[in-house]
Design an enzyme around this catalytic site. Structure first.
Site, PDB file in Angstrom:
ATOM      1  N   GLU A 112      -8.446 -78.771 -59.541  1.00  0.00           N
ATOM      2  CA  GLU A 112      -8.931 -78.923 -60.913  1.00  0.00           C
ATOM      3  C   GLU A 112      -7.856 -79.616 -61.740  1.00  0.00           C
ATOM      4  OE1 GLU A 112     -10.299 -75.324 -62.856  1.00  0.00           O
ATOM      5  OE2 GLU A 112     -10.789 -76.440 -64.679  1.00  0.00           O
ATOM      6  N   ASN A 128     -13.526 -75.155 -65.415  1.00  0.00           N
ATOM      7  CA  ASN A 128     -13.845 -75.242 -66.843  1.00  0.00           C
ATOM      8  C   ASN A 128     -13.565 -76.637 -67.392  1.00  0.00           C
ATOM      9  OD1 ASN A 128     -14.448 -72.542 -66.629  1.00  0.00           O
ATOM     10  ND2 ASN A 128     -12.510 -71.829 -67.503  1.00  0.00           N
ATOM     11  N   ASN A 141     -20.383 -76.025 -64.099  1.00  0.00           N
ATOM     12  CA  ASN A 141     -19.458 -74.955 -63.698  1.00  0.00           C
ATOM     13  C   ASN A 141     -19.622 -73.747 -64.607  1.00  0.00           C
ATOM     14  OD1 ASN A 141     -16.867 -73.955 -62.364  1.00  0.00           O
ATOM     15  ND2 ASN A 141     -16.306 -73.869 -64.516  1.00  0.00           N
ATOM     16  N   GLU A 142     -19.801 -72.584 -64.021  1.00  0.00           N
ATOM     17  CA  GLU A 142     -19.804 -71.297 -64.751  1.00  0.00           C
ATOM     18  C   GLU A 142     -20.536 -71.397 -66.088  1.00  0.00           C
ATOM     19  OE1 GLU A 142     -15.787 -69.702 -64.882  1.00  0.00           O
ATOM     20  OE2 GLU A 142     -15.850 -69.261 -62.743  1.00  0.00           O
ATOM     21  N   TYR A 144     -12.663 -63.514 -58.503  1.00  0.00           N
ATOM     22  CA  TYR A 144     -11.200 -63.414 -58.470  1.00  0.00           C
ATOM     23  C   TYR A 144     -10.845 -61.943 -58.336  1.00  0.00           C
ATOM     24  CZ  TYR A 144     -11.035 -68.325 -59.700  1.00  0.00           C
ATOM     25  OH  TYR A 144     -11.179 -69.687 -59.664  1.00  0.00           O
ATOM     26  N   GLU A 184     -15.554 -70.791 -55.810  1.00  0.00           N
ATOM     27  CA  GLU A 184     -14.257 -70.364 -56.375  1.00  0.00           C
ATOM     28  C   GLU A 184     -14.025 -68.933 -55.933  1.00  0.00           C
ATOM     29  OE1 GLU A 184     -13.170 -70.861 -60.529  1.00  0.00           O
ATOM     30  OE2 GLU A 184     -14.382 -72.681 -60.620  1.00  0.00           O
ATOM     31  N   GLN A 219      -6.947 -72.197 -56.342  1.00  0.00           N
ATOM     32  CA  GLN A 219      -7.102 -73.626 -56.182  1.00  0.00           C
ATOM     33  C   GLN A 219      -6.161 -74.062 -55.047  1.00  0.00           C
ATOM     34  OE1 GLN A 219      -6.838 -75.540 -60.068  1.00  0.00           O
ATOM     35  NE2 GLN A 219      -8.335 -74.141 -60.953  1.00  0.00           N
TER      36      GLN A 219
END
Ligand code: AHR
Length: 503
Positions: free
Chosen positions: A27, A72, A172-173, A244, A292, A350
């Protein structure tokens, strides 16, 4: 000493392991791109500015696919800013990470980096500030051969052949309040549907992933996937999952419960996706993209997430991984392998510096974090079909999960080479584990190719620039093979890999 048993049979198969589950993520955030994979002034940079030491470590890590450019960051990104002559590229405010984006690295540089390493690129389109129109233009620039303004622009930029990017993330999200231009499930589901339609018109060969929930804990979890897929089911191939893992209670035993929650997360999303299919009387099955996942909780304060003054490539979320984090990462890999029938892509988030298995110093060295090892070994040895593991193991009870077996294991069998690989965690923190393995129907004469362990007596042990090998794999001499049977002893709190081939 605790006694455990593992049985697999050549005919009881979970599914073919899609090698794309060994993906990672780059990212435009912190120092992942700048001073991570790209640092033109570094003494070890090649002519294009790629750090050769990072390329070497990436090769060893073995990602098969890499997601780009966010995260993000994606939700405010203009792909046009990152192509063409570098001196004409604009500097922009990146609202996701309160940084200044110089755009000196963009789509074509990422493609070149991937091609050099033999990695498949996974791209995202911005469904935050932008939408279907930008997405159709972006894919035309990337994948259309020639004869249109945008495909010819790519050729002008030095890329005669199309990039042929196969896997695309639709935003994304989009459920997260932190997301630039967050959407409701209905708004996003409609946008994903229309964007997917247009992108497929440009290139019908692509695969598309819709955004699922940002975490298992979102208030809209489950309902989000149901609504989104209700809109775009026919046009997408994947739904994404993000997670996460945190060790907030500072208890390794509790921390291990995350591995079981990940398994539950996968099963629940499969159930939701299949219930949408049932409602639509469709035999189509939506696959899962765990695009992710990682451990991330130590470097998560506001100070880790943003630095004042809109800096370029600030030090953001540079989580330092310890031994217990490596065990949880290993457990996550085992879990995804054991769900090989539905989890077809996944990205360790990442790659470099930003919650990364690889760390660098600007102008200086690069080294492997603890989590590097389970990932590199899973990618190196994880080929073939995943066999259904029948596990007998004592368990313990935790607050994160009610029943956690001490043994966590996956078995991957490659019929072409005759190689069977066992990945296993001993989650007991004080006792050694004996494991009796029975490989039914996989050949009676076997050699032991590798027996590797990752173990440290201190769960908090870390690798640093000055002590890069504090946590590193070693040979396990306590493994023996006898026909279809393997007997192993695993150290407390250890990750283990046994590779054996039938002759
Ligand atoms: O990987 C860091 C960030 O975590 C990503 O940008 C975002 O998608 C997630 O919330």
């Amino acid at each position: 000493m605790i006694a455990t048993r593992l049985v697999v049979d050549r005919d009881f198969v979970v599914g073919d392991l899609d090698r794309r589950v060994f993906g990672t993520f780059v990212e435009h955030m912190g120092r992942c791109v700048y001073t991570g994979i790209y640092e033109p002034d570094h003494p070890d940079a090649d002519a294009r500015g790629y750090r050769k030491d990072v390329m070497e470590l990436t090769r060893e890590l073995g990602p098969t696919i890499v997601r780009y450019p966010g995260g993000n960051f994606l939700s405010g990104y203009n792909w046009e800013d990152g192509v063409g002559p570098r001196d004409k590229r604009p500097r922009r405010l990146d609202l996701a990470w309160y940084s200044t984006e110089t755009n000196q690295f963009g789509t074509n540089e990422f493609i070149d980096w991937c091609r050099e390493l033999g990695i498949e690129p996974m791209y995202g389109v911005n469904l935050g500030t932008r939408g279907p129109d930008h997405a159709r233009h972006f894919i035309e620039y990337c994948n259309h051969p020639s004869g249109t303004a945008l495909s010819d622009l790519r050729r002008e930029h030095g890329y005669e052949k199309p990039h042929d990017i196969k896997f695309w993330c639709l935003g994304n999200e989009m459920d997260g309040p932190w997301q630039i231009c967050r959407k409701t499930a209905d708004e996003y589901g409609r946008a994903a549907l229309e964007t997917a339609k247009l992108m497929r018109m440009v290139d019908p060969t692509i695969q598309l992933a819709a955004c699922g929930s940002s975490t298992h804990d979102m208030a809209t979890y489950g309902a989000w996937e149901d609504r989104v897929l209700d809109h775009c089911f026919e046009q997408v191939d994947f739904i994404s999952l993000h997670t996460y893992f945190e060790n907030r209670k500072d208890s390794t035993a509790e921390f291990f419960g995350n591995i079981e929650i990940m398994n539950l997360f996968i099963k629940e999303i499969v159930a939701v996706a299949d219930s949408v299919a049932a409602r639509k009387h469709s035999s189509k099955r939506i696959m899962l993209s765990f695009d992710e996942w990682n451990v991330w909780y130590k470097a998560r304060s506001i100070n880790d997430l943003r630095k004042p003054g809109w800096p370029e490539a600030p030090r953001l979320i540079e989580e330092v991984y310890n031994h217990e984090d490596a065990l949880v990462v290993g457990g996550a890999l085992i879990t995804m392998m054991n769900n090989a029938d539905r989890v077809k892509t996944a990205c360790l988030a990442q790659l470099v510096n930003v919650i990364g298995p690889i760390m660098t110093e600007p102008g200086g060295k690069a080294w492997r974090q603890t989590i590097f090892y389970p990932f590199s070994q899973a990618s190196k040895f994880g080929h073939g079909r995943v066999l259904q593991p029948i596990i007998e193991s004592p368990s313990y009870e935790a607050e994160t999960f009610p029943e956690i077996p001490y043994l966590c294991a996956a078995v991957v069998d490659d019929r072409a080479s005759g190689t069977t690989t066992i990945f296993a965690l001993n989650r007991h923190l004080t006792d050694e584990m004996t494991l009796d393995i029975e490989l039914r129907g996989l050949g009676t004469t076997r050699t032991l190719d590798h027996a590797i362990e990752l173990h440290h007596t201190n769960m908090k042990a870390v690798n640093t620039v000055d002590a890069p090998l504090t946590v590193a794999p070693s040979a396990n001499t306590n493994v023996s093979v006898d026909g279809e049977r393997i007997r192993a002893v695993f150290k407390p709190g250890s990750w283990n890999v046994i590779v054996t081939t039938a002759r």
